[in-house]
Design an enzyme around this catalytic site. Sequence first.
Site, short mmCIF file in Angstrom:
data_model
loop_
_atom_site.label_atom_id
_atom_site.label_comp_id
_atom_site.label_asym_id
_atom_site.label_seq_id
_atom_site.Cartn_x
_atom_site.Cartn_y
_atom_site.Cartn_z
N GLU A 79 0.84 -1.21 0.00
CA GLU A 79 0.00 0.00 0.00
C GLU A 79 0.87 1.26 0.00
O GLU A 79 0.56 2.22 -0.70
CB GLU A 79 -0.95 0.02 1.22
N ARG A 83 0.72 3.79 -3.26
CA ARG A 83 0.10 5.10 -3.03
C ARG A 83 1.15 6.19 -2.81
O ARG A 83 1.10 7.24 -3.45
CB ARG A 83 -0.85 5.05 -1.83
N ASP A 212 -4.62 -9.75 -8.52
CA ASP A 212 -4.83 -8.75 -9.58
C ASP A 212 -3.62 -8.02 -10.15
O ASP A 212 -3.21 -8.22 -11.30
CB ASP A 212 -5.91 -7.73 -9.14
N GLU A 346 -12.17 0.34 -10.44
CA GLU A 346 -11.82 -0.62 -11.50
C GLU A 346 -12.76 -0.61 -12.70
O GLU A 346 -12.32 -0.80 -13.84
CB GLU A 346 -11.74 -2.04 -10.92
N THR A 432 -0.75 0.81 -10.38
CA THR A 432 -2.05 0.23 -10.03
C THR A 432 -2.92 1.18 -9.21
O THR A 432 -4.10 0.92 -8.98
CB THR A 432 -1.88 -1.12 -9.31
#
Length: 453
Positions: A79, A83, A212, A346, A432
Site C-alpha cells: 500500500e 500510493r 490482480d 476498476e 495500479t
Amino acid sequence: MMKHAWDSYRRYAWGSNELRPVSKQGHSSNLFGDIKGATIVDALDTLYIMEMFEEFDAATDWVEKNLDFNVNAEISVFEVNIRFVGGLLSAYYLSGKEVYRRKAVELGEKLLPAFKTPTGIPWALLNLKSGIGRNWPWASGGSSILAEYGTLHLEFMHLSKLSNNPEFAQKVMNIRKVLNRLDKPQGLYPNYLNPNSGQWGQHHVSVGGLGDSFYEYLLKAWLMSDKTDEEGKKMYYDALQAIETNLMRKSSGGLTYIAEWKGGLLEHKMGHLTCFAGGMIALGADGAPSDKTGHQMEQAAEIARTCHESYARTALKLGPEAFRFDGGVEAIATRQNEKYFILRPEVIETYMYMWRFTHDPKYREWGWEAVQALENHCKVEGGYSGVRDVYASTPNYDDVQQSFYLAETLKYLFLLFSEDDHLPFEHWVFNTEAHPLPVCIHSCGRHANMLTC
Ligand code: DMJ
C-alpha cells in the site's frame, strides 16, 4: 467532483490519511502505520492533471514541511509503495519538483529491509524504524501475497533510475527469478508464496484481490520498458492464456466473467477488483502473440459489459464488492458482506481504456451513469462516502472517502472525458493506483512541461 472531494478533505481532515465525510473528521487505517497524508500524496497528480495548481501548491507545501517517514510503526509495503512511492514519482515526473524525487527515494530506501528474507520475496508488513518484517497472520502458512510482492516492479525500476542505485531494480528482478523457477499449477500463479521456503502456499488463484495487480505489472513492465522487457511480456501473455483456459467462463445469460480457482475447483464469483482486467486485456491486446489481438479486444469488451451489468442490476447503479454466477443469479451479489461499494475505480478504469481503444460512445455513457450514481448516492455535504448496500434503495454510508477515490476513480473519469493525447499510452503507464509513470526508463529527460522520456 474533485474540488468537492479535495476541499472537504482540506477542510475537515487536512494531514490525516483519509476523510470521514459524514462525521467530518480525519480517518486513518493501519495500512500506513504512522505515515500521514495518504490523500494528499495520492491526489497530487490528479490535481496537477486537472490543472488545480493552487491546490497542488498547497499539497506540495504540506509534503515539504510534514511528510515524514521516520515512524516507529508497521506499514503495508504494497500500500505504501503504490500510493506513496507511486504518488511521489508521478508528482515528480509531472511537475519536475525535486522534493518529490527526494521523498520517493527516501521512502524507497526505507522499504528495502522488507526484502531481507531467505528468498528475497518481501514481507507484507514492515516496521519502518526497526526494519523488521512479517506477513499477514491470516495468510496461508506464513505466505507473502502475489498481488503485494508482485506490485513493486514499476515503482522500483523508476527508483533505480532516479537514484542511480541499482538495488531497487535488482530486488524486483529477483522476484521474477524466484517465480520462474517454480512449477505453476496449470500455468497459474497461486496467491500465496512462502518467503522462507520459496514454495507456494494454498493453491488459490485470483485475478481479483490477492492476485490482480501482479498480472497488471507484468504487462506494464514490458510497456514501460518501451517493449524491451521480453521476460515480462512472456510472463504476462502466458499467464493470461492460463487464466483464459482455467478461470474465464460465460454464463448461460451470455456474460463473460473471471472466476476464482481453488485447488482446481471454480468459485463462480467475480470481484469488483477483477473488473480492472477489462482495461488490462485491452491494453495488452495490441501486443498479443498468435493473432490474438482481436480475440483479446473482444474479451476485454465482454468483461466491461459484465462489470457494467453488475452496476446496472443494483438499486443505486453502483457495483457490489463481488458478484456471483451461481444459484440462479448472474452478476449479482448474494451475500450481505459482498454488497458494499467503497468508491472503487476498476469499472471506470476499464471504461476509460475501452473508450481510448474503441471510441465506442457507450463507454462514455456508462461512465456518465457512474458519475450520476456517485453524485446521487455517495456525495454528502462533507465529501464522498462509500455505501454499505448497493441494493438498498437509500444509501447507508460507510463514512470513508478512500484516498484512491481521488487518485484513481476521479482521474480515470477525467481521462474518460478527455482527449486521447492527455497522458497518451505511448508515453505513460499508470501504476495500479493510477499514478502515471513515463515509458522508457532508460533515459528520462524534461519534455514540454513534463518530465518524460
Ligand atoms: C487501489 O489501492 C488499487 O487500485 C489496488 O490495486 C486495488 N485496490 C484499490 C482500489 O480499489
